[in-house]
Design a protein around this motif. Structure first.
Motif, PDB file in Angstrom:
ATOM      1  N   LEU A  44      -8.604  -4.086  -7.425  1.00  0.00           N
ATOM      2  CA  LEU A  44      -9.615  -3.048  -7.659  1.00  0.00           C
ATOM      3  C   LEU A  44      -9.426  -2.387  -9.021  1.00  0.00           C
ATOM      4  O   LEU A  44     -10.398  -2.083  -9.718  1.00  0.00           O
ATOM      5  CB  LEU A  44      -9.560  -2.003  -6.540  1.00  0.00           C
ATOM      6  CG  LEU A  44     -10.045  -2.469  -5.166  1.00  0.00           C
ATOM      7  CD1 LEU A  44      -9.791  -1.388  -4.122  1.00  0.00           C
ATOM      8  CD2 LEU A  44     -11.529  -2.829  -5.210  1.00  0.00           C
ATOM      9  N   GLN A  45      -8.174  -2.160  -9.399  1.00  0.00           N
ATOM     10  CA  GLN A  45      -7.910  -1.572 -10.719  1.00  0.00           C
ATOM     11  C   GLN A  45      -8.402  -2.502 -11.829  1.00  0.00           C
ATOM     12  O   GLN A  45      -8.964  -2.045 -12.828  1.00  0.00           O
ATOM     13  CB  GLN A  45      -6.417  -1.290 -10.867  1.00  0.00           C
ATOM     14  CG  GLN A  45      -5.933  -0.118 -10.026  1.00  0.00           C
ATOM     15  CD  GLN A  45      -4.423   0.035 -10.048  1.00  0.00           C
ATOM     16  OE1 GLN A  45      -3.689  -0.960 -10.153  1.00  0.00           O
ATOM     17  NE2 GLN A  45      -3.942   1.268  -9.949  1.00  0.00           N
ATOM     18  N   ALA A  46      -8.224  -3.802 -11.633  1.00  0.00           N
ATOM     19  CA  ALA A  46      -8.680  -4.766 -12.634  1.00  0.00           C
ATOM     20  C   ALA A  46     -10.199  -4.800 -12.721  1.00  0.00           C
ATOM     21  O   ALA A  46     -10.762  -5.131 -13.773  1.00  0.00           O
ATOM     22  CB  ALA A  46      -8.141  -6.159 -12.297  1.00  0.00           C
ATOM     23  N   GLN A  47     -10.882  -4.442 -11.629  1.00  0.00           N
ATOM     24  CA  GLN A  47     -12.344  -4.427 -11.605  1.00  0.00           C
ATOM     25  C   GLN A  47     -12.920  -3.104 -12.093  1.00  0.00           C
ATOM     26  O   GLN A  47     -14.137  -2.937 -12.127  1.00  0.00           O
ATOM     27  CB  GLN A  47     -12.842  -4.719 -10.187  1.00  0.00           C
ATOM     28  CG  GLN A  47     -12.560  -6.137  -9.718  1.00  0.00           C
ATOM     29  CD  GLN A  47     -13.011  -6.385  -8.287  1.00  0.00           C
ATOM     30  OE1 GLN A  47     -13.476  -5.471  -7.607  1.00  0.00           O
ATOM     31  NE2 GLN A  47     -12.881  -7.619  -7.844  1.00  0.00           N
ATOM     32  N   GLY A  48     -12.042  -2.161 -12.464  1.00  0.00           N
ATOM     33  CA  GLY A  48     -12.524  -0.920 -13.042  1.00  0.00           C
ATOM     34  C   GLY A  48     -12.352   0.323 -12.200  1.00  0.00           C
ATOM     35  O   GLY A  48     -12.703   1.424 -12.635  1.00  0.00           O
ATOM     36  N   ALA A  49     -11.812   0.174 -10.998  1.00  0.00           N
ATOM     37  CA  ALA A  49     -11.601   1.352 -10.153  1.00  0.00           C
ATOM     38  C   ALA A  49     -10.457   2.190 -10.719  1.00  0.00           C
ATOM     39  O   ALA A  49      -9.375   1.673 -10.996  1.00  0.00           O
ATOM     40  CB  ALA A  49     -11.283   0.924  -8.719  1.00  0.00           C
ATOM     41  N   ASP A  50     -10.721   3.491 -10.883  1.00  0.00           N
ATOM     42  CA  ASP A  50      -9.718   4.395 -11.460  1.00  0.00           C
ATOM     43  C   ASP A  50      -8.790   4.884 -10.343  1.00  0.00           C
ATOM     44  O   ASP A  50      -8.892   6.017  -9.874  1.00  0.00           O
ATOM     45  CB  ASP A  50     -10.414   5.567 -12.149  1.00  0.00           C
ATOM     46  CG  ASP A  50      -9.433   6.426 -12.950  1.00  0.00           C
ATOM     47  OD1 ASP A  50      -8.254   6.030 -13.047  1.00  0.00           O
ATOM     48  OD2 ASP A  50      -9.857   7.473 -13.468  1.00  0.00           O
ATOM     49  N   ILE A  51      -7.875   4.015  -9.920  1.00  0.00           N
ATOM     50  CA  ILE A  51      -6.912   4.340  -8.867  1.00  0.00           C
ATOM     51  C   ILE A  51      -5.591   4.697  -9.524  1.00  0.00           C
ATOM     52  O   ILE A  51      -5.010   3.880 -10.251  1.00  0.00           O
ATOM     53  CB  ILE A  51      -6.717   3.164  -7.887  1.00  0.00           C
ATOM     54  CG1 ILE A  51      -8.050   2.781  -7.254  1.00  0.00           C
ATOM     55  CG2 ILE A  51      -5.693   3.520  -6.813  1.00  0.00           C
ATOM     56  CD1 ILE A  51      -7.976   1.534  -6.378  1.00  0.00           C
ATOM     57  N   GLU A  52      -5.134   5.910  -9.298  1.00  0.00           N
ATOM     58  CA  GLU A  52      -3.876   6.369  -9.871  1.00  0.00           C
ATOM     59  C   GLU A  52      -2.815   6.434  -8.772  1.00  0.00           C
ATOM     60  O   GLU A  52      -3.106   6.722  -7.622  1.00  0.00           O
ATOM     61  CB  GLU A  52      -4.049   7.748 -10.505  1.00  0.00           C
ATOM     62  CG  GLU A  52      -5.000   7.769 -11.695  1.00  0.00           C
ATOM     63  CD  GLU A  52      -5.098   9.142 -12.326  1.00  0.00           C
ATOM     64  OE1 GLU A  52      -4.469  10.082 -11.797  1.00  0.00           O
ATOM     65  OE2 GLU A  52      -5.806   9.273 -13.335  1.00  0.00           O
ATOM     66  N   GLY A  53      -1.578   6.179  -9.167  1.00  0.00           N
ATOM     67  CA  GLY A  53      -0.468   6.261  -8.227  1.00  0.00           C
ATOM     68  C   GLY A  53       0.450   5.072  -8.348  1.00  0.00           C
ATOM     69  O   GLY A  53       0.255   4.176  -9.172  1.00  0.00           O
ATOM     70  N   GLU A  54       1.472   5.069  -7.500  1.00  0.00           N
ATOM     71  CA  GLU A  54       2.450   3.996  -7.491  1.00  0.00           C
ATOM     72  C   GLU A  54       3.176   3.998  -6.159  1.00  0.00           C
ATOM     73  O   GLU A  54       3.110   4.986  -5.409  1.00  0.00           O
ATOM     74  CB  GLU A  54       3.451   4.178  -8.638  1.00  0.00           C
ATOM     75  CG  GLU A  54       4.200   5.487  -8.585  1.00  0.00           C
ATOM     76  CD  GLU A  54       5.073   5.688  -9.805  1.00  0.00           C
ATOM     77  OE1 GLU A  54       6.199   6.178  -9.629  1.00  0.00           O
ATOM     78  OE2 GLU A  54       4.642   5.359 -10.922  1.00  0.00           O
ATOM     79  N   PRO A  55       3.839   2.888  -5.812  1.00  0.00           N
ATOM     80  CA  PRO A  55       4.572   2.821  -4.552  1.00  0.00           C
ATOM     81  C   PRO A  55       5.563   3.968  -4.415  1.00  0.00           C
ATOM     82  O   PRO A  55       6.270   4.320  -5.361  1.00  0.00           O
ATOM     83  CB  PRO A  55       5.284   1.463  -4.630  1.00  0.00           C
ATOM     84  CG  PRO A  55       4.439   0.646  -5.551  1.00  0.00           C
ATOM     85  CD  PRO A  55       3.905   1.611  -6.559  1.00  0.00           C
ATOM     86  N   GLY A  56       5.593   4.570  -3.227  1.00  0.00           N
ATOM     87  CA  GLY A  56       6.503   5.678  -2.959  1.00  0.00           C
ATOM     88  C   GLY A  56       5.949   7.036  -3.322  1.00  0.00           C
ATOM     89  O   GLY A  56       6.512   8.065  -2.941  1.00  0.00           O
ATOM     90  N   VAL A  57       4.837   7.062  -4.083  1.00  0.00           N
ATOM     91  CA  VAL A  57       4.228   8.320  -4.510  1.00  0.00           C
ATOM     92  C   VAL A  57       2.905   8.553  -3.796  1.00  0.00           C
ATOM     93  O   VAL A  57       2.636   9.631  -3.265  1.00  0.00           O
ATOM     94  CB  VAL A  57       4.008   8.348  -6.042  1.00  0.00           C
ATOM     95  CG1 VAL A  57       3.282   9.626  -6.453  1.00  0.00           C
ATOM     96  CG2 VAL A  57       5.351   8.231  -6.753  1.00  0.00           C
ATOM     97  N   GLY A  58       2.083   7.513  -3.766  1.00  0.00           N
ATOM     98  CA  GLY A  58       0.767   7.617  -3.149  1.00  0.00           C
ATOM     99  C   GLY A  58      -0.327   7.236  -4.133  1.00  0.00           C
ATOM    100  O   GLY A  58      -0.074   7.090  -5.336  1.00  0.00           O
ATOM    101  N   TYR A  59      -1.542   7.072  -3.612  1.00  0.00           N
ATOM    102  CA  TYR A  59      -2.655   6.624  -4.431  1.00  0.00           C
ATOM    103  C   TYR A  59      -3.854   7.550  -4.237  1.00  0.00           C
ATOM    104  O   TYR A  59      -4.087   8.089  -3.155  1.00  0.00           O
ATOM    105  CB  TYR A  59      -3.048   5.192  -4.048  1.00  0.00           C
ATOM    106  CG  TYR A  59      -1.948   4.189  -4.315  1.00  0.00           C
ATOM    107  CD1 TYR A  59      -1.837   3.558  -5.552  1.00  0.00           C
ATOM    108  CD2 TYR A  59      -1.011   3.890  -3.326  1.00  0.00           C
ATOM    109  CE1 TYR A  59      -0.823   2.649  -5.802  1.00  0.00           C
ATOM    110  CE2 TYR A  59       0.014   2.981  -3.563  1.00  0.00           C
ATOM    111  CZ  TYR A  59       0.102   2.365  -4.806  1.00  0.00           C
ATOM    112  OH  TYR A  59       1.110   1.478  -5.054  1.00  0.00           O
ATOM    113  N   VAL A  60      -4.641   7.695  -5.320  1.00  0.00           N
ATOM    114  CA  VAL A  60      -5.857   8.493  -5.264  1.00  0.00           C
ATOM    115  C   VAL A  60      -6.908   7.816  -6.139  1.00  0.00           C
ATOM    116  O   VAL A  60      -6.597   7.296  -7.209  1.00  0.00           O
ATOM    117  CB  VAL A  60      -5.606   9.950  -5.715  1.00  0.00           C
ATOM    118  CG1 VAL A  60      -5.160  10.000  -7.164  1.00  0.00           C
ATOM    119  CG2 VAL A  60      -6.841  10.804  -5.498  1.00  0.00           C
ATOM    120  N   LEU A  61      -8.157   7.804  -5.639  1.00  0.00           N
ATOM    121  CA  LEU A  61      -9.276   7.227  -6.390  1.00  0.00           C
ATOM    122  C   LEU A  61     -10.004   8.340  -7.117  1.00  0.00           C
ATOM    123  O   LEU A  61     -10.538   9.262  -6.492  1.00  0.00           O
ATOM    124  CB  LEU A  61     -10.240   6.496  -5.441  1.00  0.00           C
ATOM    125  CG  LEU A  61     -11.518   5.928  -6.070  1.00  0.00           C
ATOM    126  CD1 LEU A  61     -11.180   4.821  -7.066  1.00  0.00           C
ATOM    127  CD2 LEU A  61     -12.458   5.402  -4.987  1.00  0.00           C
TER     128      LEU A  61
END
Length: 233
Positions: A44-61
């Motif tokens: 999804l990130q490669a397709q342009g979705a602005d997803i921030e975060g990393e393993p152990g921290v969490g993700y947000v769109l």
């Protein structure tokens, strides 16, 4: 679950959470492994979705990512078609044209098999009962609602009595046999309902009404739940 539908479900899950959500929770919610989740997030990130975060921290769109229509699920496409058919049976002419235009835009970018599913869905709506008897243009009514503008009307009630009012329109209801404009009436100092086929004239004023439409709608809903009545003008 096919991969395209899985990616759609992941996006929908991220949209439901405004704060970072852990990968483990997302994987459990979607019924997939954590490795598959990480791979899908990268896609999804490669397709342009602005997803921030990393393993152990969490993700947000982050807001702004638009879903291509080809990622609609089959249930969502059926819901769209059912809604279009409902509009074509109950709405006024200008709203029907808008629905046709929207459907054409969606259909134009769908893969062939999805387009066939959209056009030949077996979900049906009953026959059209209402007839367009309005003298006024409902597109002007909807524009006044969107812009929170006052309107001046001449209205004839069920008893044949004619009156001139200045109202603050905030909702337009579509029913099987009639259409109802909900508004605050300056003359009555209260909420009132006006059948659109009894509006003799309607003039949109430049003046905006002093309250927000959303607040008026909430207050109106509260009064309806308390009284279970729909007082006409």
């Amino acid at each position: 679950m096919v991969r395209s539908e899985r990616l759609l479900c992941l996006l929908q899950a991220l949209r439901r959470h405004r704060r970072p959500i852990s990968g483990a929770v997302l994987a459990r919610e979607l019924g997939i492994s954590i490795r598959t989740l990480y791979r899908d997030i990268s896609t999804l990130q490669a397709q342009g979705a602005d997803i921030e975060g990393e393993p152990g921290v969490g993700y947000v769109l982050r807001p702004g990512f638009m879903l291509p229509p080809l990622m609609f699920s089959q249930n969502e496409l059926e819901a769209l078609m059912l809604g279009f058919r409902w509009v074509s049976k109950l709405a006024d002419e200008s709203m029907i044209r808008a629905a046709c235009d929207a459907l054409a835009k969606i259909s134009a970018v769908l893969p062939g098999d999805f387009r066939d599913e959209l056009e030949h869905t077996a979900l049906l709506v009953g026959p059209r009962v209402i007839s367009d008897r309005e003298i006024v243009d409902l597109e002007i009514v909807r524009a006044a609602i969107r812009r929170e503008q006052k309107v001046r009307i001449i209205y004839v009630d069920g008893g044949g009595n004619t009156s001139e009012r200045t109202i603050w329109p905030f909702a337009l209801g579509y029913f099987q046999k009639t259409r109802i404009l909900a508004a605050w009436c300056e003359r009555k100092c209260d909420f009132r309902h006006f059948r659109t086929d009894r509006l003799l004239t309607l003039t949109k004023l430049r003046e905006r009404y002093p309250r927000r439409r959303a607040a008026m709608l909430r207050e109106w809903r509260d009064t309806q739940s308390e009284t279970h009545e729909q007082p006409e003008a």
